[in-house]
Motif scaffolding. Structure first.
Motif, PDB file in Angstrom:
ATOM      1  N   VAL A   1       8.263  13.479  -4.616  1.00 18.53           N
ATOM      2  CA  VAL A   1       8.714  12.040  -4.339  1.00 18.53           C
ATOM      3  C   VAL A   1       7.914  11.232  -3.988  1.00 18.53           C
ATOM      4  O   VAL A   1       7.954   9.974  -4.657  1.00 18.53           O
ATOM      5  CB  VAL A   1       9.843  12.420  -3.074  1.00 18.53           C
ATOM      6  N   ILE A   2       6.559  11.363  -3.371  1.00 18.34           N
ATOM      7  CA  ILE A   2       5.661  10.342  -3.205  1.00 18.34           C
ATOM      8  C   ILE A   2       5.164  10.175  -4.576  1.00 18.34           C
ATOM      9  O   ILE A   2       4.630   8.795  -4.776  1.00 18.34           O
ATOM     10  CB  ILE A   2       4.490  10.939  -2.008  1.00 18.34           C
ATOM     11  N   ASP A   3       4.754  10.981  -5.446  1.00 20.77           N
ATOM     12  CA  ASP A   3       4.176  10.769  -6.730  1.00 20.77           C
ATOM     13  C   ASP A   3       5.297   9.785  -7.504  1.00 20.77           C
ATOM     14  O   ASP A   3       4.674   8.900  -8.263  1.00 20.77           O
ATOM     15  CB  ASP A   3       3.937  12.014  -7.367  1.00 20.77           C
ATOM     16  N   VAL A   4       6.366  10.048  -7.369  1.00 18.83           N
ATOM     17  CA  VAL A   4       7.438   9.266  -8.398  1.00 18.83           C
ATOM     18  C   VAL A   4       7.451   8.037  -7.610  1.00 18.83           C
ATOM     19  O   VAL A   4       7.095   6.895  -8.423  1.00 18.83           O
ATOM     20  CB  VAL A   4       8.954  10.016  -8.212  1.00 18.83           C
ATOM     21  N   VAL A   5       7.374   7.719  -6.344  1.00 16.94           N
ATOM     22  CA  VAL A   5       7.419   6.432  -5.797  1.00 16.94           C
ATOM     23  C   VAL A   5       6.276   5.694  -6.148  1.00 16.94           C
ATOM     24  O   VAL A   5       6.336   4.348  -6.348  1.00 16.94           O
ATOM     25  CB  VAL A   5       7.734   6.588  -4.371  1.00 16.94           C
ATOM     26  N   SER A   6       5.109   6.032  -6.183  1.00 18.69           N
ATOM     27  CA  SER A   6       3.908   5.421  -6.132  1.00 18.69           C
ATOM     28  C   SER A   6       3.797   5.173  -7.692  1.00 18.69           C
ATOM     29  O   SER A   6       3.507   3.975  -7.960  1.00 18.69           O
ATOM     30  CB  SER A   6       2.758   6.365  -5.701  1.00 18.69           C
ATOM     31  N   ALA A   7       4.172   6.060  -8.520  1.00 21.33           N
ATOM     32  CA  ALA A   7       4.301   5.664  -9.990  1.00 21.33           C
ATOM     33  C   ALA A   7       5.155   4.623 -10.413  1.00 21.33           C
ATOM     34  O   ALA A   7       4.774   3.739 -11.044  1.00 21.33           O
ATOM     35  CB  ALA A   7       4.434   6.689 -10.969  1.00 21.33           C
ATOM     36  N   ARG A   8       6.381   4.398  -9.683  1.00 25.33           N
ATOM     37  CA  ARG A   8       7.287   3.449  -9.951  1.00 25.33           C
ATOM     38  C   ARG A   8       6.841   2.217  -9.308  1.00 25.33           C
ATOM     39  O   ARG A   8       7.070   1.063  -9.910  1.00 25.33           O
ATOM     40  CB  ARG A   8       8.768   3.873  -9.277  1.00 25.33           C
ATOM     41  N   ARG A   9       6.415   2.076  -8.372  1.00 17.01           N
ATOM     42  CA  ARG A   9       5.721   1.095  -7.442  1.00 17.01           C
ATOM     43  C   ARG A   9       4.525   0.227  -8.352  1.00 17.01           C
ATOM     44  O   ARG A   9       4.577  -0.858  -8.361  1.00 17.01           O
ATOM     45  CB  ARG A   9       5.262   1.283  -6.081  1.00 17.01           C
ATOM     46  N   THR A  10       3.693   1.301  -8.981  1.00 14.22           N
ATOM     47  CA  THR A  10       2.776   0.572  -9.739  1.00 14.22           C
ATOM     48  C   THR A  10       3.176   0.222 -10.998  1.00 14.22           C
ATOM     49  O   THR A  10       2.696  -1.115 -11.497  1.00 14.22           O
ATOM     50  CB  THR A  10       1.695   1.780 -10.181  1.00 14.22           C
ATOM     51  N   ASP A  11       4.322   0.606 -11.664  1.00 13.86           N
ATOM     52  CA  ASP A  11       4.636   0.226 -12.828  1.00 13.86           C
ATOM     53  C   ASP A  11       5.408  -1.465 -12.781  1.00 13.86           C
ATOM     54  O   ASP A  11       5.456  -2.142 -13.544  1.00 13.86           O
ATOM     55  CB  ASP A  11       5.986   1.078 -13.497  1.00 13.86           C
ATOM     56  N   THR A  12       6.182  -1.424 -11.657  1.00 16.33           N
ATOM     57  CA  THR A  12       6.761  -2.692 -11.410  1.00 16.33           C
ATOM     58  C   THR A  12       6.008  -3.769 -10.782  1.00 16.33           C
ATOM     59  O   THR A  12       6.251  -4.863 -10.949  1.00 16.33           O
ATOM     60  CB  THR A  12       8.066  -2.627 -10.528  1.00 16.33           C
ATOM     61  N   SER A  13       4.922  -3.595 -10.339  1.00 19.83           N
ATOM     62  CA  SER A  13       3.812  -4.588  -9.795  1.00 19.83           C
ATOM     63  C   SER A  13       3.100  -5.158 -10.855  1.00 19.83           C
ATOM     64  O   SER A  13       2.427  -6.457 -10.608  1.00 19.83           O
ATOM     65  CB  SER A  13       3.032  -3.650  -8.924  1.00 19.83           C
ATOM     66  N   GLY A  14       3.048  -4.668 -11.996  1.00 18.61           N
ATOM     67  CA  GLY A  14       2.300  -5.255 -13.100  1.00 18.61           C
ATOM     68  C   GLY A  14       3.029  -6.265 -13.884  1.00 18.61           C
ATOM     69  O   GLY A  14       2.466  -7.220 -14.680  1.00 18.61           O
ATOM     70  N   ARG A  15       4.453  -6.292 -13.463  1.00 15.72           N
ATOM     71  CA  ARG A  15       5.350  -7.422 -14.249  1.00 15.72           C
ATOM     72  C   ARG A  15       5.114  -8.770 -13.710  1.00 15.72           C
ATOM     73  O   ARG A  15       4.872  -9.326 -12.624  1.00 15.72           O
ATOM     74  CB  ARG A  15       6.597  -6.736 -14.458  1.00 15.72           C
TER      75      ARG A  15
END
Length: 53
Positions: free
Chosen positions: A39-53
């Protein structure tokens, strides 16, 4: 993708192998730990994807 695998593997361990022992780990607590790390890995990956927009 790796986080999703950890979540599925941890859930399977927790549901089906609670009493099994893997080296010095029991299946239930190991499954919960794998789900938490996934869950921590999925949340951090999702947070990284949305911060680049």
């Amino acid at each position: 993708m790796f986080g999703v695998f950890l979540i599925v593997a941890g859930a399977a361990l927790w549901l089906f192998a609670r009493d099994a022992e893997f080296f010095w780990f029991r299946g239930g607590p190991l499954g919960v730990a794998l789900v938490a790390v996934g869950v921590i890995d999925v949340v951090s990956a999702r947070r990284t994807d949305t911060s680049g927009r």
